[in-house]
Design a protein around this motif. Structure first.
Motif, PDB file in Angstrom:
ATOM      1  N   ASP A  46       0.839  -1.197   0.000  1.00 19.84           N
ATOM      2  CA  ASP A  46       0.000   0.000   0.000  1.00 19.84           C
ATOM      3  C   ASP A  46       0.877   1.252   0.000  1.00 19.84           C
ATOM      4  N   PHE A  47       1.851   1.284   0.871  1.00 22.30           N
ATOM      5  CA  PHE A  47       2.776   2.421   0.920  1.00 22.30           C
ATOM      6  C   PHE A  47       3.484   2.589  -0.426  1.00 22.30           C
ATOM      7  N   ALA A  48       4.036   1.492  -0.949  1.00 22.20           N
ATOM      8  CA  ALA A  48       4.800   1.540  -2.201  1.00 22.20           C
ATOM      9  C   ALA A  48       3.934   1.982  -3.376  1.00 22.20           C
ATOM     10  N   ALA A  49       2.659   1.615  -3.350  1.00 24.32           N
ATOM     11  CA  ALA A  49       1.752   1.998  -4.442  1.00 24.32           C
ATOM     12  C   ALA A  49       1.597   3.518  -4.548  1.00 24.32           C
ATOM     13  N   LYS A  50       1.847   4.222  -3.464  1.00 26.89           N
ATOM     14  CA  LYS A  50       1.688   5.680  -3.434  1.00 26.89           C
ATOM     15  C   LYS A  50       3.001   6.413  -3.733  1.00 26.89           C
ATOM     16  N   THR A  51       4.043   5.674  -4.057  1.00 25.16           N
ATOM     17  CA  THR A  51       5.329   6.292  -4.380  1.00 25.16           C
ATOM     18  C   THR A  51       5.454   6.469  -5.891  1.00 25.16           C
ATOM     19  N   GLU A  52       6.515   7.097  -6.312  1.00 20.26           N
ATOM     20  CA  GLU A  52       6.736   7.274  -7.755  1.00 20.26           C
ATOM     21  C   GLU A  52       6.893   5.946  -8.479  1.00 20.26           C
ATOM     22  N   TRP A  53       7.246   4.878  -7.762  1.00 18.15           N
ATOM     23  CA  TRP A  53       7.460   3.575  -8.393  1.00 18.15           C
ATOM     24  C   TRP A  53       6.160   2.802  -8.551  1.00 18.15           C
ATOM     25  N   GLY A  54       5.194   3.046  -7.653  1.00 20.63           N
ATOM     26  CA  GLY A  54       3.894   2.394  -7.742  1.00 20.63           C
ATOM     27  C   GLY A  54       3.872   0.950  -7.276  1.00 20.63           C
ATOM     28  N   LYS A  55       5.009   0.454  -6.835  1.00 19.50           N
ATOM     29  CA  LYS A  55       5.109  -0.933  -6.348  1.00 19.50           C
ATOM     30  C   LYS A  55       6.387  -1.057  -5.525  1.00 19.50           C
ATOM     31  N   PRO A  56       6.513  -2.143  -4.746  1.00 18.91           N
ATOM     32  CA  PRO A  56       7.699  -2.296  -3.901  1.00 18.91           C
ATOM     33  C   PRO A  56       8.996  -2.411  -4.713  1.00 18.91           C
ATOM     34  N   LEU A  57      10.038  -1.799  -4.171  1.00 21.02           N
ATOM     35  CA  LEU A  57      11.383  -1.936  -4.729  1.00 21.02           C
ATOM     36  C   LEU A  57      12.077  -3.120  -4.062  1.00 21.02           C
ATOM     37  N   VAL A  58      12.927  -3.797  -4.800  1.00 21.21           N
ATOM     38  CA  VAL A  58      13.753  -4.854  -4.213  1.00 21.21           C
ATOM     39  C   VAL A  58      14.786  -4.179  -3.321  1.00 21.21           C
ATOM     40  N   ASN A  59      14.983  -4.734  -2.155  1.00 21.41           N
ATOM     41  CA  ASN A  59      15.954  -4.249  -1.177  1.00 21.41           C
ATOM     42  C   ASN A  59      17.339  -4.192  -1.835  1.00 21.41           C
ATOM     43  N   SER A  60      17.969  -3.025  -1.780  1.00 20.09           N
ATOM     44  CA  SER A  60      19.251  -2.859  -2.479  1.00 20.09           C
ATOM     45  C   SER A  60      20.361  -3.740  -1.914  1.00 20.09           C
ATOM     46  N   LEU A  61      20.315  -4.048  -0.625  1.00 28.04           N
ATOM     47  CA  LEU A  61      21.348  -4.929  -0.070  1.00 28.04           C
ATOM     48  C   LEU A  61      21.166  -6.372  -0.546  1.00 28.04           C
ATOM     49  N   PHE A  62      19.923  -6.760  -0.802  1.00 31.43           N
ATOM     50  CA  PHE A  62      19.689  -8.060  -1.435  1.00 31.43           C
ATOM     51  C   PHE A  62      20.284  -8.061  -2.840  1.00 31.43           C
ATOM     52  N   THR A  63      20.055  -6.977  -3.578  1.00 27.77           N
ATOM     53  CA  THR A  63      20.593  -6.851  -4.930  1.00 27.77           C
ATOM     54  C   THR A  63      22.116  -6.958  -4.913  1.00 27.77           C
ATOM     55  N   LEU A  64      22.765  -6.267  -3.982  1.00 29.20           N
ATOM     56  CA  LEU A  64      24.227  -6.320  -3.858  1.00 29.20           C
ATOM     57  C   LEU A  64      24.700  -7.744  -3.586  1.00 29.20           C
ATOM     58  N   GLY A  65      24.075  -8.402  -2.621  1.00 29.41           N
ATOM     59  CA  GLY A  65      24.456  -9.773  -2.288  1.00 29.41           C
ATOM     60  C   GLY A  65      24.231 -10.744  -3.432  1.00 29.41           C
ATOM     61  N   LEU A  66      23.121 -10.580  -4.129  1.00 29.41           N
ATOM     62  CA  LEU A  66      22.811 -11.439  -5.267  1.00 29.41           C
ATOM     63  C   LEU A  66      23.834 -11.240  -6.386  1.00 29.41           C
ATOM     64  N   MET A  67      24.160  -9.981  -6.663  1.00 32.17           N
ATOM     65  CA  MET A  67      25.121  -9.677  -7.727  1.00 32.17           C
ATOM     66  C   MET A  67      26.467 -10.365  -7.452  1.00 32.17           C
ATOM     67  N   ILE A  68      26.954 -10.245  -6.242  1.00 33.54           N
ATOM     68  CA  ILE A  68      28.235 -10.876  -5.907  1.00 33.54           C
ATOM     69  C   ILE A  68      28.069 -12.391  -5.849  1.00 33.54           C
ATOM     70  N   GLY A  69      26.974 -12.857  -5.309  1.00 41.15           N
ATOM     71  CA  GLY A  69      26.731 -14.295  -5.221  1.00 41.15           C
ATOM     72  C   GLY A  69      26.710 -14.975  -6.577  1.00 41.15           C
ATOM     73  N   ILE A  70      26.088 -14.349  -7.553  1.00 43.33           N
ATOM     74  CA  ILE A  70      26.038 -14.920  -8.907  1.00 43.33           C
ATOM     75  C   ILE A  70      27.439 -15.088  -9.481  1.00 43.33           C
ATOM     76  N   SER A  71      28.363 -14.223  -9.078  1.00 40.26           N
ATOM     77  CA  SER A  71      29.730 -14.277  -9.627  1.00 40.26           C
ATOM     78  C   SER A  71      30.585 -15.396  -9.044  1.00 40.26           C
ATOM     79  N   VAL A  72      30.222 -15.900  -7.892  1.00 40.52           N
ATOM     80  CA  VAL A  72      31.084 -16.820  -7.136  1.00 40.52           C
ATOM     81  C   VAL A  72      31.443 -18.097  -7.902  1.00 40.52           C
ATOM     82  N   ASN A  73      30.470 -18.752  -8.524  1.00 42.84           N
ATOM     83  CA  ASN A  73      30.748 -20.030  -9.199  1.00 42.84           C
ATOM     84  C   ASN A  73      31.830 -19.925 -10.271  1.00 42.84           C
TER      85      ASN A  73
END
Length: 151
Positions: A46-73
């Motif tokens: 509900d909160f996110a729907a009222k922002t300029e994005w109109g929906k929830p953003l993915v947590n940036s620290l999750f994005t950071l961890g995922l980006m580095i995690g994908i590189s590990v293999n």
């Protein structure tokens, strides 16, 4: 292990990681709740729907961890001694539930340790893109890596 040793990293080499991940609502919610990040922009539709994005953003620290995690293999699995730091972290575009992340990594520099001959430092630049090729995250990471002599 599949990870590369210090001597195997070539400055300028670009890894185009084949592993990709589509971000789910559960990924974002679980990460946010587990890290006690109660930012409503991530967890309150509900909160996110009222922002300029109109929906929830993915947590940036999750994005950071995922980006580095994908590189590990492809780069460091089993040959990392420690992460030394991440700098120049940016999130130039938002990431949303349902977006698919792919990652590229460039080797920026390598150097043997001055004090311990069984290791050295590799500096990586990681870049994450969504399914449309839009850059959504970028960082520079310094990692302490095993040398072949340590194998």
């Amino acid at each position: 292990m599949a990870g590369l040793y210090l001597e195997e990293f070539e400055v300028g080499h670009v890894f185009n990681h084949s592993l990709r991940k589509t971000i789910t609502e559960s990924d974002n919610m679980l990460f946010s709740v587990m890290t006690l990040n109660t930012q409503p922009l991530h967890i309150d539709f509900d909160f996110a729907a009222k922002t300029e994005w109109g929906k929830p953003l993915v947590n940036s620290l999750f994005t950071l961890g995922l980006m580095i995690g994908i590189s590990v293999n492809d780069t460091t699995i089993g040959t990392t001694i420690a992460n030394l730091g991440m700098t120049d972290v940016t999130f130039p575009a938002p990431l949303f539930h349902g977006d698919t992340v792919r990652v590229e990594t460039t080797v920026l520099s390598t150097r043997p340790s001055q004090s311990k001959p069984d290791r050295g430092v590799v500096v990586f630049e990681h870049r994450a893109y969504n399914q449309n090729g839009v850059l959504v995250a970028k960082c520079t990471r310094q990692a302490m890596m095993k040398s072949r002599s340590a194998a």
